[in-house]
Design a protein around this motif. Structure first.
Motif, mmCIF file in Angstrom:
data_model
loop_
_atom_site.group_PDB
_atom_site.id
_atom_site.type_symbol
_atom_site.label_atom_id
_atom_site.label_comp_id
_atom_site.label_asym_id
_atom_site.label_seq_id
_atom_site.Cartn_x
_atom_site.Cartn_y
_atom_site.Cartn_z
ATOM 1 N N ALA A 1 -26.602 53.893 -66.345
ATOM 2 C CA ALA A 1 -27.293 52.611 -66.194
ATOM 3 C C ALA A 1 -27.453 51.898 -67.538
ATOM 4 C CB ALA A 1 -28.667 52.822 -65.572
ATOM 5 N N PRO A 2 -27.471 50.570 -67.537
ATOM 6 C CA PRO A 2 -27.752 49.798 -68.754
ATOM 7 C C PRO A 2 -29.263 49.730 -68.970
ATOM 8 C CG PRO A 2 -27.348 48.304 -66.930
ATOM 9 C CD PRO A 2 -27.183 49.692 -66.373
ATOM 10 N N VAL A 3 -29.866 50.827 -69.445
ATOM 11 C CA VAL A 3 -31.319 50.970 -69.481
ATOM 12 C C VAL A 3 -31.817 51.111 -70.911
ATOM 13 C CG1 VAL A 3 -31.265 53.493 -69.266
ATOM 14 C CG2 VAL A 3 -33.250 52.216 -68.404
ATOM 15 N N TYR A 4 -33.057 50.710 -71.142
ATOM 16 C CA TYR A 4 -33.672 50.826 -72.463
ATOM 17 C C TYR A 4 -35.182 50.675 -72.292
ATOM 18 C CZ TYR A 4 -32.939 45.862 -71.560
ATOM 19 O OH TYR A 4 -32.885 44.639 -70.944
ATOM 20 N N GLY A 5 -35.918 51.079 -73.304
ATOM 21 C CA GLY A 5 -37.359 50.912 -73.290
ATOM 22 C C GLY A 5 -37.765 49.545 -73.795
#
Length: 283
Positions: free
Chosen positions: A130-134
């Motif tokens: 997934a293209p995920v980040y905090g």
């Protein structure tokens, strides 16, 4: 959780060596750093336990649909898996518990602080592609999916609820009284996430003087990060004095005073006075 049980001095030294080494990697691994923090907090977390956490994160990632599509579809898939099927979420009481800041305990309890639940979301989603980040909103950490123009935010503390712009604005104004600024929505770096976790642990300890040892190791790990606030040296010195280590505390205060003297002479003199007071307690 049982009372904090620190690892042996030898184990602690090895954990800190690995933490410093990982923090200085070109691409530091978030779950590894979080597990090293957890092992410093919990002497019962051994190598097998750390491996078990990584295996569980892999297993959860394997339960996600194969590349569900848009950022919104990814956010929905994570909410359905982690928030609904497995019940990961947070409640206000979690802010009073040290284990809410420890990845292995958050995976076990499926409860934790917003930032640790976000770490679970990010690590599971990352493993699935997934293209995920905090996203380090003031006072409330969340996760983001996709690029800025199509960014979707989700709140793991609320079971992964997808946030509208008004929701994000409310979170920020509730925490700071200030409006949401676009700069607050940028991806948080791995080391920024880890420092914020350690800050939370330090805050937990500061409210509980009987656990000053927890605050001390949290400061020590923070100081191993390539970038950290210089004032942590002062905090470390104060903790040493608080714990009765007057000699080392005074030495740290004097060293910090030398750093401060270049920009604030009067403050440096006050700190030197504190060092002298600490040394007087040795007599």
């Amino acid at each position: 959780m049982r009372a904090p049980h620190p690892p042996s001095p030898e184990r602690s030294a090895e954990l800190r060596r690995r933490f410093a080494e990982e923090a200085r990697c070109e691409r530091p691994d978030l779950s590894t750093l979080c597990l090293l923090v957890g092992a410093e907090a919990d002497g019962a977390l051994d190598e097998a336990g750390m491996d078990t956490v990584e295996v569980e994160l892999d297993r959860l990632a394997g339960e996600l649909p194969y590349r569900p599509g848009s950022p919104h579809a990814w956010a929905r898939a994570l909410r359905e898996l982690l928030g609904e099927r497995y019940g990961f979420h947070g409640v206000p009481d979690d802010y009073q518990r040290l284990e809410s800041s420890l990845l292995h305990e958050v995976l076990r309890r499926r409860r934790g602080l917003p930032i640790l639940l976000s770490v679970v979301w990010m690590e599971v989603a990352r493993r699935a592609g997934a293209p995920v980040y905090g996203v380090a909103l003031p006072g409330h950490f969340v996760v983001g999916f996709g690029e800025a123009e199509g960014q979707v935010l989700a709140d793991p503390f609320d079971g992964g609820r997808v946030l509208t712009g008004a929701d994000a604005e409310l979170l920020v104004t509730g925490a700071t009284g200030a409006p949401l600024d676009a700069s607050m929505l940028t991806p948080a770096g791995t080391l920024d996430v880890v420092l914020r976790i350690l800050n939370n642990i330090r805050a937990w300890s500061a409210a509980r003087p009987e656990h000053s040892g927890v605050g001390l190791w949290a400061v020590d790990l923070s100081l191993l990060l390539p970038s950290h606030p210089a004032r942590l040296r002062y905090e470390r010195a104060q903790l040493l004095v608080q714990r009765g280590d007057f000699q080392d505390g005074a030495r740290e205060l004097e060293a910090y005073a030398e750093t401060v003297a270049a920009v604030d002479g009067p403050a440096a003199e006050r700190i030197r006075g504190q060092a002298q007071a600490a040394r007087a307690l040795l007599n």
